[in-house]
Design a protein around this motif. Structure first.
Motif, PDB file in Angstrom:
ATOM      1  N   ILE A  65       0.791  -0.855  -0.010  1.00 15.74           N
ATOM      2  CA  ILE A  65      -0.003  -0.400   0.159  1.00 15.74           C
ATOM      3  C   ILE A  65       0.596   1.296   0.073  1.00 15.74           C
ATOM      4  O   ILE A  65       1.748   1.971   0.760  1.00 15.74           O
ATOM      5  N   MET A  66       0.395   1.651  -1.042  1.00 16.41           N
ATOM      6  CA  MET A  66       1.516   3.495  -1.419  1.00 16.41           C
ATOM      7  C   MET A  66       1.119   4.049  -0.631  1.00 16.41           C
ATOM      8  O   MET A  66      -0.476   5.138  -0.559  1.00 16.41           O
ATOM      9  N   LEU A  67       1.088   4.677   0.622  1.00 13.91           N
ATOM     10  CA  LEU A  67       0.860   5.809   1.715  1.00 13.91           C
ATOM     11  C   LEU A  67       1.181   7.671   1.023  1.00 13.91           C
ATOM     12  O   LEU A  67       2.482   7.750   0.488  1.00 13.91           O
ATOM     13  N   GLY A  68       0.410   8.093   0.861  1.00 10.25           N
ATOM     14  CA  GLY A  68       1.329  10.116   1.073  1.00 10.25           C
ATOM     15  C   GLY A  68       1.229  10.268   2.232  1.00 10.25           C
ATOM     16  O   GLY A  68       1.073   9.890   3.482  1.00 10.25           O
ATOM     17  N   ALA A  69       0.812  11.148   2.408  1.00 10.63           N
ATOM     18  CA  ALA A  69       1.639  12.699   3.772  1.00 10.63           C
ATOM     19  C   ALA A  69       0.335  12.192   4.566  1.00 10.63           C
ATOM     20  O   ALA A  69      -0.760  11.653   4.173  1.00 10.63           O
ATOM     21  N   ASN A  70       0.382  12.059   6.024  1.00 10.35           N
ATOM     22  CA  ASN A  70      -0.035  11.083   7.111  1.00 10.35           C
ATOM     23  C   ASN A  70      -0.570  10.038   6.754  1.00 10.35           C
ATOM     24  O   ASN A  70      -1.799  10.239   7.772  1.00 10.35           O
ATOM     25  N   ASP A  71       0.454   9.484   6.524  1.00  9.40           N
ATOM     26  CA  ASP A  71       0.120   8.385   5.876  1.00  9.40           C
ATOM     27  C   ASP A  71      -1.585   7.310   5.395  1.00  9.40           C
ATOM     28  O   ASP A  71      -2.311   6.711   5.993  1.00  9.40           O
ATOM     29  N   LYS A  72      -1.984   8.556   4.672  1.00  7.65           N
ATOM     30  CA  LYS A  72      -3.304   8.377   3.317  1.00  7.65           C
ATOM     31  C   LYS A  72      -2.414   7.552   1.996  1.00  7.65           C
ATOM     32  O   LYS A  72      -2.119   7.939   1.924  1.00  7.65           O
ATOM     33  N   ILE A  73      -3.269   7.030   1.902  1.00  5.08           N
ATOM     34  CA  ILE A  73      -3.665   6.582   0.547  1.00  5.08           C
ATOM     35  C   ILE A  73      -4.984   7.913  -0.047  1.00  5.08           C
ATOM     36  O   ILE A  73      -5.572   8.304   0.310  1.00  5.08           O
ATOM     37  N   GLN A  74      -4.131   7.941  -0.726  1.00  3.30           N
ATOM     38  CA  GLN A  74      -4.395   8.689  -2.796  1.00  3.30           C
ATOM     39  C   GLN A  74      -5.212   8.230  -3.385  1.00  3.30           C
ATOM     40  O   GLN A  74      -6.235   9.195  -3.701  1.00  3.30           O
ATOM     41  N   ASN A  75      -4.990   7.146  -3.964  1.00  2.00           N
ATOM     42  CA  ASN A  75      -5.513   6.851  -4.999  1.00  2.00           C
ATOM     43  C   ASN A  75      -5.726   4.743  -4.923  1.00  2.00           C
ATOM     44  O   ASN A  75      -5.065   4.431  -4.494  1.00  2.00           O
ATOM     45  N   ASN A  76      -6.873   4.609  -5.420  1.00  2.00           N
ATOM     46  CA  ASN A  76      -7.001   3.098  -4.980  1.00  2.00           C
ATOM     47  C   ASN A  76      -6.219   2.158  -6.183  1.00  2.00           C
ATOM     48  O   ASN A  76      -6.015   0.839  -5.738  1.00  2.00           O
ATOM     49  N   VAL A  92       6.755   0.003  -8.287  1.00  2.00           N
ATOM     50  CA  VAL A  92       6.651  -0.659  -7.852  1.00  2.00           C
ATOM     51  C   VAL A  92       5.836  -2.508  -8.722  1.00  2.00           C
ATOM     52  O   VAL A  92       5.187  -1.836  -9.228  1.00  2.00           O
ATOM     53  N   GLN A  93       6.111  -3.050  -8.789  1.00  2.00           N
ATOM     54  CA  GLN A  93       5.821  -4.559  -9.357  1.00  2.00           C
ATOM     55  C   GLN A  93       5.977  -5.488  -8.264  1.00  2.00           C
ATOM     56  O   GLN A  93       6.683  -6.089  -8.406  1.00  2.00           O
ATOM     57  N   HIS A  94       4.769  -6.526  -8.560  1.00  2.00           N
ATOM     58  CA  HIS A  94       4.519  -7.681  -7.668  1.00  2.00           C
ATOM     59  C   HIS A  94       4.688  -8.911  -8.463  1.00  2.00           C
ATOM     60  O   HIS A  94       4.537  -8.765  -9.486  1.00  2.00           O
ATOM     61  N   VAL A 121       4.738   9.487  -2.267  1.00  2.00           N
ATOM     62  CA  VAL A 121       4.542   8.720  -1.653  1.00  2.00           C
ATOM     63  C   VAL A 121       5.925   9.335  -0.594  1.00  2.00           C
ATOM     64  O   VAL A 121       7.152   8.966  -1.114  1.00  2.00           O
ATOM     65  N   GLN A 122       4.565   8.425   1.198  1.00  2.00           N
ATOM     66  CA  GLN A 122       5.779   8.702   1.617  1.00  2.00           C
ATOM     67  C   GLN A 122       6.690   7.606   2.382  1.00  2.00           C
ATOM     68  O   GLN A 122       7.571   7.267   2.704  1.00  2.00           O
ATOM     69  N   LYS A 123       5.390   6.099   2.731  1.00  2.00           N
ATOM     70  CA  LYS A 123       5.569   5.081   2.655  1.00  2.00           C
ATOM     71  C   LYS A 123       5.140   4.454   1.785  1.00  2.00           C
ATOM     72  O   LYS A 123       3.824   3.813   1.150  1.00  2.00           O
ATOM     73  N   LEU A 124       5.590   2.945   2.056  1.00  2.00           N
ATOM     74  CA  LEU A 124       5.117   1.162   0.801  1.00  2.00           C
ATOM     75  C   LEU A 124       5.311   0.717   2.437  1.00  2.00           C
ATOM     76  O   LEU A 124       5.963   0.354   2.800  1.00  2.00           O
ATOM     77  N   VAL A 125       3.572  -0.025   2.969  1.00  2.00           N
ATOM     78  CA  VAL A 125       3.405  -0.914   3.827  1.00  2.00           C
ATOM     79  C   VAL A 125       3.034  -1.872   2.542  1.00  2.00           C
ATOM     80  O   VAL A 125       2.367  -2.090   1.863  1.00  2.00           O
ATOM     81  N   PHE A 126       4.028  -3.048   3.670  1.00  2.00           N
ATOM     82  CA  PHE A 126       3.461  -4.516   3.111  1.00  2.00           C
ATOM     83  C   PHE A 126       2.924  -5.382   3.569  1.00  2.00           C
ATOM     84  O   PHE A 126       3.153  -5.528   5.469  1.00  2.00           O
ATOM     85  N   VAL A 127       1.620  -5.739   3.108  1.00  2.00           N
ATOM     86  CA  VAL A 127       0.443  -6.498   3.964  1.00  2.00           C
ATOM     87  C   VAL A 127       0.444  -7.687   3.935  1.00  2.00           C
ATOM     88  O   VAL A 127       0.381  -7.870   2.518  1.00  2.00           O
ATOM     89  N   VAL A 128       0.059  -9.008   4.389  1.00  2.00           N
ATOM     90  CA  VAL A 128       0.119 -10.343   3.407  1.00  2.00           C
ATOM     91  C   VAL A 128      -1.369 -10.489   4.723  1.00  2.00           C
ATOM     92  O   VAL A 128      -2.245 -10.489   5.715  1.00  2.00           O
TER      93      VAL A 128
END
Length: 208
Positions: A65-76, A92-94, A121-128
């Motif tokens: 999940i690519m997050l912008g400022a304030n840890d918010k997602i900008q676009n689905n 980013v490529q899966h 984009v400030q942060k990339l969050v890795f989720v399983v």
């Protein structure tokens, strides 16, 4: 030599590796095989390749999940997963979906070009997540040996590894780690937080 992290630790990623922009993030897990029932039926074959028989047929999916400022997602479209394998900007490529988690090494991989990650984009969050976990009555207590690692693909050097050793019984979603901007550099955080979110979309909503 890879830096082995404990939960909650943070470490510089690019500062000590000048010129590093392309990284491979590998995520892996194994099903708990011991005496679990329910090996038959439609999903019995998913773990069947190695004759795993009565293993817990848990299909884990890794996402970014690519997050912008304030840890918010900008676009689905900023959610990279098996249904959207590449970010719009190409940074980013899966690698695609792995249905079983059997075998050694990474189960799913994500290639990231840090130099191409948009400035917004400030942060990339890795989720399983566990696919269809509610219907299948599955949780992360059925998974062991989960890890995330960061590799320099130019020489295959493993830079960072975080083995998730907590008991995640009853949890259906894991925030495994984060790569985030720190001034002009990138850092990695070992998160290892379990939640009861039933799907990736539920996790994503928590960032909107």
């Amino acid at each position: 030599m890879a830096i082995s992290l404990q939960k909650g630790q943070r470490v510089d990623l690019t500062k000590g590796n000048p010129g590093l922009s392309k990284i491979l993030v590998g995520l892996g897990w194994d099903p708990v095989q011991a005496g679990k029932s329910g090996g038959g039926g439609l999903f019995g074959g998913l773990f069947g390749g190695g004759g795993a028989g009565g293993g817990a047929n848990v299909d884990c999916d890794a996402s970014v999940i690519m997050l912008g400022a304030n840890d918010k997602i900008q676009n689905n479209k900023d959610v990279i997963y098996f249904g959207n394998l590449k970010s719009n900007d190409g940074s980013v490529q899966h690698s695609g979906d792995n249905l079983t988690g059997d075998g050694d090494g990474d189960d799913e991989q994500v290639m990231i070009d840090l130099s191409r990650v948009p400035a917004s984009v400030q942060k990339l969050v890795f989720v399983v997540n566990i696919y269809d976990c509610v219907k299948r009555k599955q949780h992360f207590g059925m998974i062991r040996n989960a890890f995330i690692r960061v590799v320099n693909p130019s020489n295959n050097n493993e830079l960072i590894r975080y083995n998730l050793s907590d008991d995640y019984s009853g949890q259906t979603s894991l925030v495994v780690g984060e790569i985030y901007r720190h001034n002009t550099e990138w850092k990695f955080a070992a998160v290892g937080t379990g939640t009861t979110a039933a799907s990736l979309s539920e996790v994503v909503r928590s960032y909107s």
